[in-house]
Design a protein around this motif. Sequence first.
Motif, PDB file in Angstrom:
ATOM      1  N   HIS A  81     -33.017   9.073 -14.060  1.00  0.00           N
ATOM      2  CA  HIS A  81     -33.706  10.514 -14.571  1.00  0.00           C
ATOM      3  C   HIS A  81     -33.344  11.368 -13.414  1.00  0.00           C
ATOM      4  N   ARG A  82     -33.185  11.410 -12.230  1.00  0.00           N
ATOM      5  CA  ARG A  82     -32.758  12.456 -11.229  1.00  0.00           C
ATOM      6  C   ARG A  82     -31.393  12.837 -11.620  1.00  0.00           C
ATOM      7  N   ALA A  83     -30.529  12.035 -12.074  1.00  0.00           N
ATOM      8  CA  ALA A  83     -29.263  12.355 -12.252  1.00  0.00           C
ATOM      9  C   ALA A  83     -28.830  13.419 -13.542  1.00  0.00           C
ATOM     10  N   PRO A  95     -38.011   6.561 -20.739  1.00  0.00           N
ATOM     11  CA  PRO A  95     -36.611   5.761 -20.336  1.00  0.00           C
ATOM     12  C   PRO A  95     -35.722   7.100 -20.340  1.00  0.00           C
ATOM     13  N   ALA A  96     -34.949   6.503 -19.299  1.00  0.00           N
ATOM     14  CA  ALA A  96     -33.613   7.720 -19.191  1.00  0.00           C
ATOM     15  C   ALA A  96     -32.763   7.978 -20.456  1.00  0.00           C
ATOM     16  N   PRO A  97     -32.450   7.008 -21.294  1.00  0.00           N
ATOM     17  CA  PRO A  97     -31.695   7.341 -22.540  1.00  0.00           C
ATOM     18  C   PRO A  97     -32.601   8.230 -23.484  1.00  0.00           C
ATOM     19  N   ARG A  98     -33.770   8.171 -23.723  1.00  0.00           N
ATOM     20  CA  ARG A  98     -34.742   9.059 -24.304  1.00  0.00           C
ATOM     21  C   ARG A  98     -34.565  10.256 -23.689  1.00  0.00           C
ATOM     22  N   LEU A  99     -34.852  10.502 -22.250  1.00  0.00           N
ATOM     23  CA  LEU A  99     -35.112  11.622 -21.768  1.00  0.00           C
ATOM     24  C   LEU A  99     -33.596  12.602 -21.941  1.00  0.00           C
ATOM     25  N   ARG A 100     -32.438  11.654 -21.614  1.00  0.00           N
ATOM     26  CA  ARG A 100     -31.026  12.622 -21.793  1.00  0.00           C
ATOM     27  C   ARG A 100     -30.999  13.230 -23.238  1.00  0.00           C
ATOM     28  N   GLU A 101     -31.264  12.251 -24.422  1.00  0.00           N
ATOM     29  CA  GLU A 101     -31.123  12.933 -25.701  1.00  0.00           C
ATOM     30  C   GLU A 101     -31.979  14.065 -25.900  1.00  0.00           C
ATOM     31  N   TRP A 102     -33.195  13.837 -25.518  1.00  0.00           N
ATOM     32  CA  TRP A 102     -34.356  14.808 -25.758  1.00  0.00           C
ATOM     33  C   TRP A 102     -33.960  16.016 -25.076  1.00  0.00           C
ATOM     34  N   LEU A 103     -33.741  15.967 -23.591  1.00  0.00           N
ATOM     35  CA  LEU A 103     -33.509  17.245 -22.986  1.00  0.00           C
ATOM     36  C   LEU A 103     -32.293  17.889 -23.600  1.00  0.00           C
ATOM     37  N   VAL A 163     -20.858   9.172 -29.245  1.00  0.00           N
ATOM     38  CA  VAL A 163     -20.750   8.989 -27.537  1.00  0.00           C
ATOM     39  C   VAL A 163     -22.169   9.488 -26.870  1.00  0.00           C
ATOM     40  N   CYS A 164     -22.819   8.468 -26.222  1.00  0.00           N
ATOM     41  CA  CYS A 164     -23.880   8.929 -25.812  1.00  0.00           C
ATOM     42  C   CYS A 164     -24.224   9.936 -24.707  1.00  0.00           C
ATOM     43  N   VAL A 165     -25.230  10.601 -24.684  1.00  0.00           N
ATOM     44  CA  VAL A 165     -25.433  11.713 -23.718  1.00  0.00           C
ATOM     45  C   VAL A 165     -25.537  11.050 -22.477  1.00  0.00           C
ATOM     46  N   GLY A 166     -24.647  11.761 -21.633  1.00  0.00           N
ATOM     47  CA  GLY A 166     -24.728  11.265 -20.257  1.00  0.00           C
ATOM     48  C   GLY A 166     -25.045  12.069 -19.269  1.00  0.00           C
ATOM     49  N   ALA A 167     -25.435  11.768 -17.974  1.00  0.00           N
ATOM     50  CA  ALA A 167     -25.866  12.842 -16.912  1.00  0.00           C
ATOM     51  C   ALA A 167     -24.928  13.956 -16.738  1.00  0.00           C
ATOM     52  N   GLU A 168     -23.657  13.590 -16.875  1.00  0.00           N
ATOM     53  CA  GLU A 168     -22.496  14.782 -16.649  1.00  0.00           C
ATOM     54  C   GLU A 168     -22.661  15.771 -17.696  1.00  0.00           C
ATOM     55  N   ASP A 169     -23.177  15.503 -18.797  1.00  0.00           N
ATOM     56  CA  ASP A 169     -23.254  16.490 -19.556  1.00  0.00           C
ATOM     57  C   ASP A 169     -24.200  17.575 -19.447  1.00  0.00           C
ATOM     58  N   PHE A 170     -25.008  17.444 -18.118  1.00  0.00           N
ATOM     59  CA  PHE A 170     -25.953  18.534 -17.852  1.00  0.00           C
ATOM     60  C   PHE A 170     -25.557  19.161 -16.294  1.00  0.00           C
ATOM     61  N   LEU A 181     -32.360  21.387 -13.247  1.00  0.00           N
ATOM     62  CA  LEU A 181     -33.606  21.743 -12.460  1.00  0.00           C
ATOM     63  C   LEU A 181     -32.957  22.709 -11.116  1.00  0.00           C
ATOM     64  N   GLN A 182     -31.785  22.536 -11.040  1.00  0.00           N
ATOM     65  CA  GLN A 182     -31.086  23.653 -10.130  1.00  0.00           C
ATOM     66  C   GLN A 182     -30.755  24.799 -10.751  1.00  0.00           C
ATOM     67  N   ARG A 183     -30.742  24.934 -12.012  1.00  0.00           N
ATOM     68  CA  ARG A 183     -30.283  26.226 -12.952  1.00  0.00           C
ATOM     69  C   ARG A 183     -31.878  26.774 -13.201  1.00  0.00           C
ATOM     70  N   GLU A 184     -32.878  26.109 -13.125  1.00  0.00           N
ATOM     71  CA  GLU A 184     -34.307  26.445 -13.529  1.00  0.00           C
ATOM     72  C   GLU A 184     -34.341  26.465 -15.027  1.00  0.00           C
TER      73      GLU A 184
END
Length: 435
Positions: free
Chosen positions: A148-150, A117-125, A82-89, A156-159
């Motif tokens: 990206h923002r999602a 790209p957003a998919p790369r950002l999500r998996e990398w982060l 299952v791909c990493v989604g914004a909800e996982d953060f 970012l909020q949790r620093e």
Amino acid sequence: LKHRKGLAASMSDVASGSKAPCKRLREKTGPAGVLHVNKKPATSLKRPAAQQGLGGFPKTDGVAALTNKQEDGRNNQLKKLVCVGAEDFALCCPAPPRTISSGQPRVALATCTRGCPAPRLREWLFWHLAEGVQPIFLRWEGRLDADHRAALQGPLQREEVIMKLVSKHSGSGSFQSVMSRQVRFVHETIKAAKARGCDFLLHLDDDELLCPKEPSVRVTDLFRRYMDSSASCIHFENLEAVFPFSTSTEQPFSREETCFRKSGHVLYCNGKSAANLRLPEVFCSGVHHFCKYDRSFEPPQPEFGLHDEGGGCTDPSCCSVDDGAVVLHFDSPSFEEWRAKFSVRAAAHMSQDDEEEMQTFPFKKHSVEALRKAVDSQEQERVYRCWRCLPYGAPGEFDTSITGQTVATRLQRQLQDARGQAAAIKKNSTAHKCG
């Protein structure tokens, strides 16, 4: 990376070896701000005749016989994750909570990114947060879109992420300019990370993962042994990813078919490092190493010996090589990402040092030329396939201990743990409301 007995010996090693030459930043004697790469003697990247196709490109062994649609369809069928989604953060950091009493090192990460790209950002982060690496210092060049923002909102909020947004970036996309900005940003980040009580600072790109070799070991565990070390630089060797062809991908890091070159690299081969922030002073030594001397933008001097080594400081008093993990380099994991990256390079004004860089690394040269000459998409695809896609390389070039399945399995476990943690938080929150 092995410690060498001297600069002359290291130059001889590279000249006779099969890997691409190492590199680092130096400042030229000349106009202010003009930088160059101090290279070791160039090593030929040409393949044996049996492995080469027309025009010096490697053979594709019939891979082009499949259409893009067929290959993309095959890759989609291979998806098991299952791909990493914004909800996982959203609810919590993917890593278990860290306590000061645990004695766990605090490992930060510095990265400059442009057009990720957003998919790369999500998996990398997600990968690095799940490994306990935080805060992650990001220099973000360009615009942030909604995806990206999602992904970044919760961290970012949790620093867990500290971001420097350069939304109207106008800097050059040439090879030397990009590396110069990286070094300067990391020097800024060393001070910021120290102020936040961090013990170590990794410097990686947004297409690189630090991967422990043992499944039970996390990235932060690797640094326990260096808490009282006098080494300025904790260094990790790198492997180079080669992919099944995809026009685009939602899983740039986690495709099981990905293979990793341990030799015959077409890009850098001299690893990446972490700075030991527990020491009074530490500086970048180019983009691959750290050193107790600030030498990245200084002309080489004999009295500095291996501190001024061409690929970055390898002096044993500074550099400790760790064999517990490797940096996995996923350059251009899809055709669209390759085209986006090298369009920026092709549009940039290239200095003499950039031209030398392209002579040293034919993959970069052919990629820039393909975008500069505005050749048709089919020819661009041929260049991309030849350098970055499977099948490419003799079987002996690929690592057998770390594979695409290794990465996919580790990411799957990270996702399961994080989603379990998020579900527990939701359950507790609901129980408190009901109570």
